[in-house]
Design a protein around this motif. Structure first.
Motif, PDB file in Angstrom:
ATOM      1  N   THR A 158      -2.797  -5.705   4.177  1.00  0.00           N
ATOM      2  CA  THR A 158      -2.750  -6.983   4.603  1.00  0.00           C
ATOM      3  C   THR A 158      -3.794  -7.722   5.140  1.00  0.00           C
ATOM      4  O   THR A 158      -3.968  -8.670   5.002  1.00  0.00           O
ATOM      5  CB  THR A 158      -1.220  -7.067   5.731  1.00  0.00           C
ATOM      6  OG1 THR A 158      -0.143  -6.302   4.981  1.00  0.00           O
ATOM      7  CG2 THR A 158      -0.942  -8.172   6.036  1.00  0.00           C
ATOM      8  N   ASP A 214       2.163  -9.754  -0.925  1.00  0.00           N
ATOM      9  CA  ASP A 214       2.099  -8.326  -0.230  1.00  0.00           C
ATOM     10  C   ASP A 214       3.172  -7.623  -0.595  1.00  0.00           C
ATOM     11  O   ASP A 214       4.344  -8.043  -0.970  1.00  0.00           O
ATOM     12  CB  ASP A 214       2.189  -8.639   1.510  1.00  0.00           C
ATOM     13  CG  ASP A 214       1.334  -7.717   2.206  1.00  0.00           C
ATOM     14  OD1 ASP A 214       0.867  -6.712   1.667  1.00  0.00           O
ATOM     15  OD2 ASP A 214       1.129  -7.930   3.049  1.00  0.00           O
ATOM     16  N   ASP A 215       2.763  -6.037  -0.302  1.00  0.00           N
ATOM     17  CA  ASP A 215       3.891  -5.005  -0.617  1.00  0.00           C
ATOM     18  C   ASP A 215       4.789  -5.324  -2.115  1.00  0.00           C
ATOM     19  O   ASP A 215       6.004  -5.478  -2.114  1.00  0.00           O
ATOM     20  CB  ASP A 215       5.016  -5.053   0.344  1.00  0.00           C
ATOM     21  CG  ASP A 215       4.087  -4.413   1.783  1.00  0.00           C
ATOM     22  OD1 ASP A 215       3.495  -3.612   1.642  1.00  0.00           O
ATOM     23  OD2 ASP A 215       4.155  -4.975   2.740  1.00  0.00           O
TER      24      ASP A 215
HETATM   25 MG    MG Z   1       1.080  -5.001   5.224  1.00  0.00          MG
END
Ligand code: MG
Ligand code: ADP
Length: 445
Positions: A158, A214-215
């Motif tokens: 991140t 993200d993710d």
């Molecule tokens: Mg992260």
């Protein structure tokens, strides 16, 4: 009211404590007569309950509350990124994030001001991901598209994504950057479908210059979201807009991900982040301490870096804990204090030492590069360093003889030989004995 509470708290604790604990707290409002505060992890939650509950109740009482109630809630990890030092403003002792220009205020809201390239320590564990992110930041849409970064939790994915966002907004202030977790993307989609706002949804995601998702592993099994993301991806890609994705595993290991998405994820560059080695961990702690203007001796940072080996978030948590501990007890930083501060969190087990760490220490002691020690050189000094490294790895880690052999590109009998050779020389060769003792002591903390 929250700013009044903070004002009260601040008068009653030290600056360092305030910074360590209260600056990241998020006020979640009042629920059922109780002030709910969002904290970063369960450790912080417990710490607050134990150490600051009374103070917070007093603060509320001073504001006229009869029967003040305070409770703590752990924020989901992703929300971390949304925490901005907002209320009240950080004290002058902590460098304030550069004020965003008005045109991209909205963007800055979702980018954590701490997550910049400047604040990212580069080591052998992350240098490829870092270089790729930098390349993408410099020529978005041209270098690698998409950029896919994968790695375990807490290793800086991140952070790197946000860094690209900051970089781009600084260089090209007019650009639009959208950072979104896969979960929020999914929720936005669900809401858009429910409220009949698909056009707005598509405009929002397809009009950006840089999309950070993200993710992405959470796309697994969500067919409708995958479908929509597929179209978002295509729209951006065709317009040469940059896409960066993060995941805890490479695309091929994301189960129930549509083939067409998987193949698109593999169009650009796939790069990973590994756990940081010892030196990188120390460097990260050092930067953290400097960033927060905490004057803490190197040897204390080294002790922390030896105890927390896998996850950078935990590493930072450990530093916070040591800082809080020494400020609460009003004692200066020392290895003993740090060991005590960390003793309940990290079981007082033997400090974990990894093979690479041992090798590096030996390399430094014998004054030759790690690669030379691991290489095939037959010069006496090199052979001796290699044997010492194998001997210490056997002693200090849980690795088996074959594993150690493999690490050195040799078989287990060579390692056995090295170990008996060193044991034999110990006691006879005083210089060697001293070197081994020193290394052992250094690595055991
Ligand atoms: Mg992260
Ligand atoms: P991930 O997204 O991989 O779970 P994060 O990006 O949230 O991990 O990183 C966790 C914490 O570690 C953040 O506070 C981040 O700033 C810090 N961090 C990670 N990598 C580095 C690095 N190389 N240098 C400095 N801080 C780092």
């Amino acid at each position: 009211i929250w700013s009044d509470v903070l004002g009260y708290v601040r008068k009653n604790i030290t600056e360092v404590e305030y910074h360590t604990w209260f600056a990241p707290v998020k006020n979640l409002g009042v629920q059922d007569g109780s002030l709910v505060l969002g904290v970063r992890n369960s450790f912080a939650q417990e710490w607050f309950r134990k150490n600051y509950l009374r103070l917070l109740e007093d603060a509320l009482r001073s504001l006229g509350a009869q029967d003040p109630q305070v409770s703590f809630q752990v924020l989901p990890a992703a929300q971390d990124a949304l925490l901005l030092p907002s209320d009240p403003p950080p004290p002058p002792s902590v460098p304030a994030p550069r004020a965003p220009a008005p045109t991209f205020t909205e963007n800055r809201k979702v980018l954590n001001p701490k997550y910049t390239f400047e604040n990212f320590v580069v080591g052998p564990n992350n240098n490829l991901a870092h270089a790729a992110a930098l390349a993408v930041a410099e020529s978005p849409g041209k270098a690698y598209n998409p950029l896919f970064i994968y790695g375990d939790v807490g290793l800086g994915k991140t952070h790197l994504m946000h860094a690209v966002g900051h970089y781009m907004l600084e260089r090209f202030p007019g650009k639009r950057v959208e950072y979104v977790s896969t979960e929020s993307f999914t929720n936005d989609l669900i809401n858009a479908i429910r409220d009949d706002k698909m056009t707005q949804f598509r405009n929002r995601y397809r009009s950006v210059d840089l999309l950070l998702v993200d993710d992405i592993q959470f796309l697994a099994g969500k067919e409708r979201t995958q479908e929509e993301f597929f179209h978002t991806f295509n729209a951006l890609y065709e317009n040469h807009k940059q896409i960066i994705l993060s995941s805890d595993r490479p695309p091929k290991d994301i189960q129930t991900l549509e083939g067409r998405l998987r193949s698109r994820f593999e169009w650009g560059l796939i790069t990973d982040i590994q756990s940081p080695e010892y030196e990188t961990r120390v460097a990260i702690l050092k930067m953290n301490a400097e960033h927060n203007r905490i004057d803490i001796p190197q040897e204390v940072l080294e002790l922390i870096a030896r105890q927390v080996t896998s996850n950078i978030r935990e590493l930072e948590g450990a530093l916070m804990r040591v800082v809080a501990f020494s400020s609460l007890n009003n004692v200066p930083f020392s290895r003993a204090v740090a060991a005590k501060a960390l003793s309940n969190v990290f079981a007082p087990q033997e400090v974990k030492v990894e093979m690479m760490d041992v090798l590096r220490q030996v390399a430094a002691q014998f004054n030759m590069p790690p690669d030379v020690i691991r290489g095939s050189g037959r010069v006496r000094e090199v052979v001796q360093a290699r044997q010492v490294a194998q001997y210490l790895i056997r002693e200090l880690t849980d690795h088996s003889l074959p594993e150690i052999g493999q690490f050195f590109g040799r078989d287990h009998s060579t390692v056995m030989h090295a170990i008996s050779k060193v044991s034999e020389q110990m006691g006879k060769d005083s210089e060697l004995t001293a070197a081994v003792d020193l290394l052992r002591r250094r690595m055991k903390g």
